[in-house]
Design an enzyme around this catalytic site. Sequence first.
Site, PDB file in Angstrom:
ATOM      1  N   ASN A  20       0.582  -1.185  -0.468  1.00 44.86           N
ATOM      2  CA  ASN A  20       0.069  -0.118   0.121  1.00 44.86           C
ATOM      3  C   ASN A  20       0.999   1.139  -0.279  1.00 44.86           C
ATOM      4  OD1 ASN A  20      -2.117   2.032   0.410  1.00 44.86           O
ATOM      5  ND2 ASN A  20      -2.266   1.376   2.938  1.00 44.86           N
ATOM      6  N   LYS A  22      -0.179   3.891  -0.364  1.00 43.83           N
ATOM      7  CA  LYS A  22      -0.955   5.085   0.280  1.00 43.83           C
ATOM      8  C   LYS A  22      -0.384   6.751  -0.702  1.00 43.83           C
ATOM      9  CE  LYS A  22       0.334   3.628   4.455  1.00 43.83           C
ATOM     10  NZ  LYS A  22      -0.192   3.350   6.595  1.00 43.83           N
ATOM     11  N   HIS A 112      -8.983   1.269   5.275  1.00 43.33           N
ATOM     12  CA  HIS A 112      -8.450   1.597   5.966  1.00 43.33           C
ATOM     13  C   HIS A 112      -7.842   2.019   7.155  1.00 43.33           C
ATOM     14  CE1 HIS A 112      -3.945   2.663   6.502  1.00 43.33           C
ATOM     15  NE2 HIS A 112      -3.835   1.579   6.058  1.00 43.33           N
ATOM     16  N   GLU A 114      -6.853   5.000   8.204  1.00 43.07           N
ATOM     17  CA  GLU A 114      -6.189   5.986   7.902  1.00 43.07           C
ATOM     18  C   GLU A 114      -7.700   6.745   7.277  1.00 43.07           C
ATOM     19  OE1 GLU A 114      -2.496   5.724   5.816  1.00 43.07           O
ATOM     20  OE2 GLU A 114      -2.117   5.015   7.086  1.00 43.07           O
ATOM     21  N   GLU A 184      -5.150  -4.383  10.526  1.00 41.25           N
ATOM     22  CA  GLU A 184      -3.683  -3.622  10.846  1.00 41.25           C
ATOM     23  C   GLU A 184      -4.144  -2.951  12.133  1.00 41.25           C
ATOM     24  OE1 GLU A 184      -2.110  -2.207   7.017  1.00 41.25           O
ATOM     25  OE2 GLU A 184      -3.934  -0.885   7.849  1.00 41.25           O
ATOM     26  N   GLY A 190       2.750   1.966  11.128  1.00 36.75           N
ATOM     27  CA  GLY A 190       3.956   3.299  10.459  1.00 36.75           C
ATOM     28  C   GLY A 190       4.896   3.991  11.502  1.00 36.75           C
ATOM     29  N   SER A 230       3.760  -1.827  10.846  1.00 36.69           N
ATOM     30  CA  SER A 230       5.367  -1.725  10.303  1.00 36.69           C
ATOM     31  C   SER A 230       6.260  -3.328   9.577  1.00 36.69           C
ATOM     32  CB  SER A 230       5.729  -1.707  11.311  1.00 36.69           C
ATOM     33  OG  SER A 230       5.124  -0.552  12.503  1.00 36.69           O
TER      34      SER A 230
HETATM   35  P1  13P Z   1       3.637   0.571   8.277  1.00 36.88           P
HETATM   36  O1  13P Z   1       3.673  -0.226   7.129  1.00 36.88           O
HETATM   37  O2  13P Z   1       4.107   2.004   7.048  1.00 36.88           O
HETATM   38  O3  13P Z   1       2.954   0.329   9.305  1.00 36.88           O
HETATM   39  O4  13P Z   1       1.718   0.523   7.370  1.00 36.88           O
HETATM   40  C1  13P Z   1       0.684  -0.391   7.000  1.00 36.88           C
HETATM   41  C2  13P Z   1      -0.461  -0.337   6.611  1.00 36.88           C
HETATM   42  O5  13P Z   1      -0.960   1.264   6.884  1.00 36.88           O
HETATM   43  C3  13P Z   1      -0.639  -0.313   5.091  1.00 36.88           C
HETATM   44  O6  13P Z   1      -1.858  -1.016   5.407  1.00 36.88           O
END
Ligand code: 13P
Length: 272
Positions: A20, A22, A112, A114, A184, A190, A230
Amino acid sequence: MAKRQAKAPVEGRIPLMAGNWKMNLNHQEAVVLVQKLAWTLSDKRHDRTRAEVAVFPPYVDIRSVQTLIDGDDLPIAFGAQNVSVHESGAYTGEVSASMLAKLGCSYVIVGHSERREHYGETDEWVALKAQVAHRHGIIPIVCVGEGLAVRREGTHVAFTTDQVKRSLEGLTAEQVAQSVIAYEPVWAIGTGETATPLDAEEVCAGIRNQIDRTYGGAAAESIRILYGGSVKAGNVAALMQQPDVDGALVGGASLDVEEFSAICRYYEMPVM
Ligand code: 13P
């Protein structure tokens, strides 16, 4: 449901390694990354029966990524990071499932954390997105996961399985069987903070049991459940040893070709 065998290689459920991106990489950078990724995977002889590889670029990159992947017949799937709940019409700024299907997207990420956090997406909204994706032959990757407060209370399994129940509302058992869920934990995204393999397994197993109760054993056996938060080359192998973890949804590390390629080849990585 009987406890499943540890899987390596898996029969039936091919693990999915999903990158992903983003809101990163323009269409030119996207093409460069996909070219390098394809080259790295072929050079290192990636075993496609051990992991399907997919990338999730921003909308504006998808056409370029499609042209490259289709033109060179690369063994990489692709999808979008979001989709409109509407079929078409006066919804400024939205992108429909039929448009994504026309571009050859195999997958779409829905719900997601976010989007739940910054754009107010609810489970009901996520369910509508999963439904519209299936209507157009696109597999939704339905994201769920608890925040830190819930984790500290110790109610993370119930919280997450409730999210799953509501986010799959309206799908048939067959559609659920084909879907993907990504667990997640928000506190691990992150942050460099990874859930331990057993933390991931606890929730992924809880989700599979929930699917079993609601949609039956066949759906529970075929749905793929990913872990995200992560994930790196250094921790992927231990996560993938868990019987209910069928892959990873990778954020930051998917922007680094060598790192993501190593994640896709988790079966060669040391268990740390
Ligand atoms: P990270 O791997 O940067 O922690 O992000 C995870 C994520 O949100 C994937 O959709």
